[in-house]
Scaffold this active site. Structure first.
Site, PDB file in Angstrom:
ATOM      1  N   LYS A   1       0.871  -1.185   0.000  1.00 53.29           N
ATOM      2  CA  LYS A   1       0.000   0.000   0.000  1.00 53.29           C
ATOM      3  C   LYS A   1       0.908   1.236   0.000  1.00 53.29           C
ATOM      4  O   LYS A   1       1.454   1.619   1.026  1.00 53.29           O
ATOM      5  CB  LYS A   1      -0.882  -0.012   1.260  1.00 53.29           C
ATOM      6  CG  LYS A   1      -2.204   0.719   1.132  1.00 53.29           C
ATOM      7  CD  LYS A   1      -2.097   2.200   0.869  1.00 53.29           C
ATOM      8  CE  LYS A   1      -1.941   3.040   2.113  1.00 53.29           C
ATOM      9  NZ  LYS A   1      -1.781   4.496   1.769  1.00 53.29           N
TER      10      LYS A   1
ATOM     11  N   GLU B   1       8.631   1.206  11.734  1.00 52.08           N
ATOM     12  CA  GLU B   1       9.715   2.165  11.513  1.00 52.08           C
ATOM     13  C   GLU B   1       9.075   3.538  11.582  1.00 52.08           C
ATOM     14  O   GLU B   1       8.442   3.978  10.622  1.00 52.08           O
ATOM     15  CB  GLU B   1      10.352   1.961  10.134  1.00 52.08           C
ATOM     16  CG  GLU B   1      10.937   0.582   9.917  1.00 52.08           C
ATOM     17  CD  GLU B   1      12.315   0.420  10.536  1.00 52.08           C
ATOM     18  OE1 GLU B   1      12.725   1.281  11.334  1.00 52.08           O
ATOM     19  OE2 GLU B   1      12.968  -0.578  10.206  1.00 52.08           O
TER      20      GLU B   1
ATOM     21  N   CYS C   1      13.292  10.142   7.942  1.00 56.34           N
ATOM     22  CA  CYS C   1      13.076   9.648   9.312  1.00 56.34           C
ATOM     23  C   CYS C   1      14.352   9.766  10.119  1.00 56.34           C
ATOM     24  O   CYS C   1      14.310  10.064  11.296  1.00 56.34           O
ATOM     25  CB  CYS C   1      12.582   8.218   9.277  1.00 56.34           C
ATOM     26  SG  CYS C   1      13.650   7.160   8.319  1.00 56.34           S
TER      27      CYS C   1
ATOM     28  N   GLU D   1       9.397  16.028  16.036  1.00 55.83           N
ATOM     29  CA  GLU D   1       9.889  15.742  14.702  1.00 55.83           C
ATOM     30  C   GLU D   1       9.288  16.774  13.751  1.00 55.83           C
ATOM     31  O   GLU D   1       8.073  16.818  13.557  1.00 55.83           O
ATOM     32  CB  GLU D   1       9.474  14.337  14.278  1.00 55.83           C
ATOM     33  CG  GLU D   1      10.061  13.972  12.939  1.00 55.83           C
ATOM     34  CD  GLU D   1       9.635  12.614  12.459  1.00 55.83           C
ATOM     35  OE1 GLU D   1       8.419  12.347  12.477  1.00 55.83           O
ATOM     36  OE2 GLU D   1      10.502  11.839  12.057  1.00 55.83           O
TER      37      GLU D   1
HETATM   38  P1  NAP Z   1       1.709   8.369   7.883  1.00 57.33           P
HETATM   39  O1  NAP Z   1       0.648   9.357   7.781  1.00 57.33           O
HETATM   40  O2  NAP Z   1       1.869   7.603   9.133  1.00 57.33           O
HETATM   41  O3  NAP Z   1       1.511   7.395   6.636  1.00 57.33           O
HETATM   42  C1  NAP Z   1       2.297   6.279   6.384  1.00 57.33           C
HETATM   43  C2  NAP Z   1       1.491   5.275   5.600  1.00 57.33           C
HETATM   44  O4  NAP Z   1       0.420   4.774   6.407  1.00 57.33           O
HETATM   45  C3  NAP Z   1       0.821   5.856   4.352  1.00 57.33           C
HETATM   46  O5  NAP Z   1       0.802   4.882   3.339  1.00 57.33           O
HETATM   47  C4  NAP Z   1      -0.573   6.166   4.871  1.00 57.33           C
HETATM   48  O6  NAP Z   1      -1.533   6.289   3.860  1.00 57.33           O
HETATM   49  C5  NAP Z   1      -0.819   4.963   5.742  1.00 57.33           C
HETATM   50  N1  NAP Z   1      -1.897   5.150   6.709  1.00 57.33           N
HETATM   51  C6  NAP Z   1      -2.406   6.314   7.192  1.00 57.33           C
HETATM   52  N2  NAP Z   1      -3.414   6.067   8.059  1.00 57.33           N
HETATM   53  C7  NAP Z   1      -3.555   4.721   8.105  1.00 57.33           C
HETATM   54  C8  NAP Z   1      -4.423   3.848   8.825  1.00 57.33           C
HETATM   55  N3  NAP Z   1      -5.355   4.304   9.678  1.00 57.33           N
HETATM   56  N4  NAP Z   1      -4.281   2.514   8.654  1.00 57.33           N
HETATM   57  C9  NAP Z   1      -3.330   2.028   7.818  1.00 57.33           C
HETATM   58  N5  NAP Z   1      -2.506   2.802   7.111  1.00 57.33           N
HETATM   59  C10 NAP Z   1      -2.599   4.141   7.260  1.00 57.33           C
HETATM   60  O7  NAP Z   1       3.139   9.000   7.648  1.00 57.33           O
HETATM   61  P2  NAP Z   1       3.509  10.026   6.512  1.00 57.33           P
HETATM   62  O8  NAP Z   1       2.970  11.355   6.857  1.00 57.33           O
HETATM   63  O9  NAP Z   1       3.104   9.451   5.226  1.00 57.33           O
HETATM   64  O10 NAP Z   1       5.131  10.009   6.667  1.00 57.33           O
HETATM   65  C11 NAP Z   1       5.818  10.789   7.595  1.00 57.33           C
HETATM   66  C12 NAP Z   1       6.159  10.019   8.865  1.00 57.33           C
HETATM   67  O11 NAP Z   1       6.784   8.764   8.574  1.00 57.33           O
HETATM   68  C13 NAP Z   1       7.179  10.753   9.690  1.00 57.33           C
HETATM   69  O12 NAP Z   1       6.814  10.716  11.036  1.00 57.33           O
HETATM   70  C14 NAP Z   1       8.477   9.982   9.480  1.00 57.33           C
HETATM   71  O13 NAP Z   1       9.432  10.084  10.470  1.00 57.33           O
HETATM   72  C15 NAP Z   1       8.001   8.605   9.317  1.00 57.33           C
HETATM   73  N6  NAP Z   1       8.968   7.811   8.544  1.00 57.33           N
HETATM   74  C16 NAP Z   1       9.749   6.893   9.190  1.00 57.33           C
HETATM   75  C17 NAP Z   1      10.697   6.157   8.508  1.00 57.33           C
HETATM   76  C18 NAP Z   1      11.544   5.131   9.188  1.00 57.33           C
HETATM   77  O14 NAP Z   1      12.150   4.319   8.545  1.00 57.33           O
HETATM   78  N7  NAP Z   1      11.644   5.098  10.499  1.00 57.33           N
HETATM   79  C19 NAP Z   1      10.854   6.337   7.135  1.00 57.33           C
HETATM   80  C20 NAP Z   1      10.058   7.279   6.495  1.00 57.33           C
HETATM   81  C21 NAP Z   1       9.113   8.010   7.218  1.00 57.33           C
HETATM   82  P3  NAP Z   1      -1.862   7.774   3.309  1.00 57.33           P
HETATM   83  O15 NAP Z   1      -0.686   8.146   2.501  1.00 57.33           O
HETATM   84  O16 NAP Z   1      -3.093   7.607   2.510  1.00 57.33           O
HETATM   85  O17 NAP Z   1      -2.049   8.669   4.496  1.00 57.33           O
END
Ligand code: NAP
Ligand code: MG
Length: 484
Positions: free
Chosen positions: A178, A253, A287, A386
């Site tokens: 996804k 992650e 991240c 963050e």
């Molecule tokens: P996010 O909102 O948590 O989204 C991540 C993924 O989860 C997206 O595909 C999102 O879909 C999906 N998602 C959202 N709500 C969901 C739900 N209720 N159930 C299942 N899946 C759901 O994060 P983001 O804003 O895209 O990315 C930024 C964050 O990711 C930051 O906090 C960053 O630090 C973290 N990150 C961590 C790493 C690591 O390796 N540690 C790497 C990259 C990013 P949608 O796109 O449709 O919302």
């Protein structure tokens, strides 16, 4: 500037591209100019159901029947396919994520390298024979878990697909991917490369969709045996709760507030490029971004001044022009990061440098000037939250004790860097820093595909990358044989 012809994408289920079950779509925007880029098929719970069934059928069919060596060969062919299209993938990522071309190319090369690494590892995952009671032979096998779900964010689609799907497929699992709502194009291009490389139908299914719709349906699906999630802490918690419904393992992650510690005896010339680059790469939407730079007092002013010079020289621009810093991913992200700059200003924090935004930037793009904030109190939100944008906080410290206390003093624990010429201090600190990776006199080890990666505390749990990831995507079976 909008160089891809506007396209309408499809979902991939059981090796067939098709419209989403509900026939719905959404518009993907180009962050460099805010214009519509593509119309994405919006998978929902019905598509997720079909994708999980297709993955299970692949496990019960041709994919499950391949030997480990044959799986490795498929991954090697996928790696070659990605390499052959690295420039095109970089261009898609530039349009979709606003990622400068060279950074997108680096992501494509990393994706190819993950597939190469895991392709090579596929037939080298060994079990053990265990000394046990007389009259027994005991041994272990590592087996695939089954259908694995991969929910990825928008900031590094190719790298995260590489590390998570590479390991899962090498272990013989079948995957449902996804992608993030705001970045789908390289995930879809990757799936076409996988097909062309001969990955059997159903081993990889792609269901682009909304998090709360397709993502949520996938995370509670009873046919899924493991969830690999990369994203925010808030959604990570929901994923772990969802996984609990089916009692399946999750790898989380999540975010970070990673520090680099600069001691007075450090080689500053060597450190400088790493200090700045780890904050502004991918416009700070990383991240493992080093969003906190902790500097020992005797060199504090020198480090701030030298970082500031680099900040002022940064080129901000549309991704296809390959600047140092591109736009942020979305208007929402821009607003969030701007909020932190407003907060810094309202709190009277010292803005040591800010890169200039060129006047000719496309009006609809999501641009933010990279900003260096110096002398921040470690308890301030700028030093705790963050930010996920090109903003770094520089914080002074006096000695080892204080450096460790500040470094460990956030809710996160992903990565840390230590710059010192004192080898004993470097190792002493490496033991005390609460995080998943410590880099000594470098930061990030050039991507370090071979190096296990993951967090502690709110940065998550489980490890991806390296050989360790293969264990996470497998189940250990013990066989005890009684004989004379
Ligand atoms: P996010 O909102 O948590 O989204 C991540 C993924 O989860 C997206 O595909 C999102 O879909 C999906 N998602 C959202 N709500 C969901 C739900 N209720 N159930 C299942 N899946 C759901 O994060 P983001 O804003 O895209 O990315 C930024 C964050 O990711 C930051 O906090 C960053 O630090 C973290 N990150 C961590 C790493 C690591 O390796 N540690 C790497 C990259 C990013 P949608 O796109 O449709 O919302
Ligand atoms: Mg999101």
């Amino acid at each position: 500037m909008n160089a891809v012809p506007f396209e309408t994408t499809e979902v991939l289920i059981a090796g067939r591209w098709r419209r989403a079950a509900g026939g719905r779509t959404w518009l993907l925007l180009n962050p460099s100019d805010g214009q519509p880029l593509a119309e994405i098929a919006r998978a929902d719970a019905a598509d997720v159901d079909a994708a999980v069934a297709a993955a299970q059928a692949a496990l019960d069919g041709p994919w499950g029947g391949l030997s480990a060596t044959e799986r490795g060969r498929v991954l090697h062919r996928m790696s070659a396919g990605v390499l052959g299209q690295a420039d095109e993938l970089a261009r898609l990522e530039a349009l979709d994520v606003g990622k400068p071309l060279q950074q997108g190319r680096a992501d494509a090369l990393a994706l190819a390298r993950y597939l190469e690494f895991y392709g090579g590892a596929a037939d080298k995952v060994m079990g053990q024979t265990i000394p046990f009671a007389n009259g027994y032979t005991a041994l272990t096998w590592r087996e695939p878990l089954g259908v694995t779900a991969h929910i990825v964010p928008w900031n590094y689609p190719m790298q995260i697909i590489g590390r998570s799907l590479g390991a899962a497929l090498a272990m013989g699992n079948a995957c449902v991917l996804k992608p993030a709502e705001e970045a789908c194009l390289t995930a879809l291009a990757f799936a076409r490369i996988a097909q062309a490389a001969g990955l059997p139908a159903g081993a990889l299914n792609v269901v682009p969709g909304l998090g709360e719709e397709a993502g949520a349906a996938l995370s509670v699906h009873p046919g899924v045996r493991h969830i690999s999630f990369t994203g925010s802490v808030a959604v990570g918690r929901q994923i772990q709760a969802a996984a609990a419904r089916n009692a399946v393992p999750v790898t989380l992650e999540l975010g970070g507030k990673s520090p680099q510690l600069v001691f007075a005896d450090a080689d500053l010339d060597a450190a400088l490029p790493f200090l700045v680059n780890a904050g502004i790469q991918n416009a700070g939407q990383t991240c493992s971004a080093a969003s906190r730079i902790l500097v020992q007092r005797p060199v504090f002013d020198a480090v701030v001044q030298r970082m500031a010079e680099r900040y002022r020289a940064l080129r901000v621009g549309p991704a296809l022009e390959d600047p140092d810093v591109g736009p942020l991913i979305s208007a929402r992200q821009l607003e969030m990061v701007r909020g932190f700059l407003d907060l810094a200003q309202a709190s009277g924090l010292h803005i040591a440098a800010q890169a200039a935004l060129p006047e000719e930037l496309p009006a609809g793009g999501f641009y933010l000037p990279p900003t260096l904030v110096a002398g921040v109190n470690p308890a301030h939100r700028i030093a705790q939250d963050e930010i996920f944008g090109p903003v770094q906080a520089v914080i002074p410290f006096d000695d080892d004790e204080q450096a460790v206390a500040i470094a460990n003093g956030t809710a996160y624990g992903l990565v840390a860097g230590v710059w010192t010429r004192d080898g004993s201090r470097a190792l002493r600190l490496a033991r005390r820093l609460q995080c998943g990776q410590v880099f000594i006199n470098n930061y990030g080890a050039g991507g370090g595909i071979e190096l296990p990666f993951g967090g502690v505390k709110h940065s998550g749990h489980g490890r991806e990358k390296g050989f360790e990831a293969l264990y996470g995507f497998s189940s250990l079976k013990t066989i005890a044989i009684k004989h004379d």
